[in-house]
Design a protein around this motif. Sequence first.
Motif, PDB file in Angstrom:
ATOM      1  N   TYR A  25       0.834  -1.205   0.000  1.00 53.20           N
ATOM      2  CA  TYR A  25       0.000   0.000   0.000  1.00 53.20           C
ATOM      3  C   TYR A  25       0.869   1.254   0.000  1.00 53.20           C
ATOM      4  O   TYR A  25       0.460   2.292  -0.522  1.00 53.20           O
ATOM      5  N   ALA A  28       1.777   1.917  -3.445  1.00 49.25           N
ATOM      6  CA  ALA A  28       0.600   2.513  -4.088  1.00 49.25           C
ATOM      7  C   ALA A  28       0.479   3.986  -3.720  1.00 49.25           C
ATOM      8  O   ALA A  28       0.124   4.825  -4.563  1.00 49.25           O
ATOM      9  N   GLU A  32       0.438   7.277  -6.219  1.00 47.12           N
ATOM     10  CA  GLU A  32      -0.578   8.331  -6.157  1.00 47.12           C
ATOM     11  C   GLU A  32       0.081   9.702  -5.972  1.00 47.12           C
ATOM     12  O   GLU A  32      -0.376  10.700  -6.531  1.00 47.12           O
ATOM     13  N   TYR A 157      -5.767   2.118   5.755  1.00 49.53           N
ATOM     14  CA  TYR A 157      -5.648   2.197   4.289  1.00 49.53           C
ATOM     15  C   TYR A 157      -6.715   1.438   3.518  1.00 49.53           C
ATOM     16  O   TYR A 157      -7.035   1.782   2.384  1.00 49.53           O
ATOM     17  N   LYS A 160      -9.245   3.649   2.211  1.00 47.72           N
ATOM     18  CA  LYS A 160      -8.777   4.720   1.318  1.00 47.72           C
ATOM     19  C   LYS A 160      -8.465   4.228  -0.086  1.00 47.72           C
ATOM     20  O   LYS A 160      -8.484   5.008  -1.043  1.00 47.72           O
ATOM     21  N   PHE A 161      -8.139   2.932  -0.219  1.00 46.68           N
ATOM     22  CA  PHE A 161      -7.751   2.364  -1.510  1.00 46.68           C
ATOM     23  C   PHE A 161      -8.778   1.328  -1.950  1.00 46.68           C
ATOM     24  O   PHE A 161      -9.379   0.641  -1.125  1.00 46.68           O
ATOM     25  N   LEU A 165      -5.637  -0.943  -5.623  1.00 45.48           N
ATOM     26  CA  LEU A 165      -4.686  -0.064  -4.945  1.00 45.48           C
ATOM     27  C   LEU A 165      -4.681   1.353  -5.508  1.00 45.48           C
ATOM     28  O   LEU A 165      -3.636   1.997  -5.620  1.00 45.48           O
ATOM     29  N   LYS A 166      -5.853   1.819  -5.871  1.00 47.62           N
ATOM     30  CA  LYS A 166      -6.026   3.204  -6.299  1.00 47.62           C
ATOM     31  C   LYS A 166      -6.728   3.971  -5.185  1.00 47.62           C
ATOM     32  O   LYS A 166      -7.691   3.477  -4.581  1.00 47.62           O
ATOM     33  N   LEU A 167      -6.253   5.168  -4.936  1.00 46.17           N
ATOM     34  CA  LEU A 167      -6.888   5.999  -3.910  1.00 46.17           C
ATOM     35  C   LEU A 167      -8.308   6.362  -4.334  1.00 46.17           C
ATOM     36  O   LEU A 167      -8.537   6.801  -5.461  1.00 46.17           O
TER      37      LEU A 167
END
Length: 197
Positions: A25, A28, A32, A157, A160-161, A165-167
């Motif tokens: 993460y 990731a 971002e 996290y 949030k993701f 693994l994209k915000l």
Amino acid sequence: MAGTETQKEAFHIVAVVGSLRKGSYNRALLREAIEAVPEGVTIEVFDKLADLPLFNEDIETQETPDTALAFKEVIRKADALLVVTPEYNSGLPAVLKNAIDWASRGSPSVFKNLAVGIMGTSPGAMGTVKVQAQLKQSLGGLGAYPLAAPDFVLPLYKSKFDANLKLTDEATVTRLTAYLDRLRELGTCLSAIREKL
């Protein structure tokens, strides 16, 4: 105006991740950050920490490893360092501490008067508060200037993701841009006193 901006030299950040896991993460989070970078800022990722042997002065005396020399060189040329790291057992991941130990060797130090940003995310509610405090102490002792509060700590996290693994949290994206802008401000101020090694 656009022509003027392109003539300006970009503020260059070198970044490292304190996790070796591909699905990390924190990796990731760095991706971002690269996408959210402010205009006029570039981020170069140094992703060879796993290639460094454990620091041993006997090895250094014989011949400093090429990866250690390369890491020092990218720090030397950078305007700032960005460390994105998880927290392992309330402390620093071994691979990150080892890299700092290798880069700290020699005089003058590549960390002297260097602006440093520290980011981290974790599954817990406390985020990476403890490891960030340890990093500030270690890097500050080497002459670097870790960015002061507010710190960039991202707890919980999984909220949030997404699965890729994209915000998914826009507020966090905004925070990323603002944090990197603050790092640029600090690095720009320090550039006047930082030795060109």
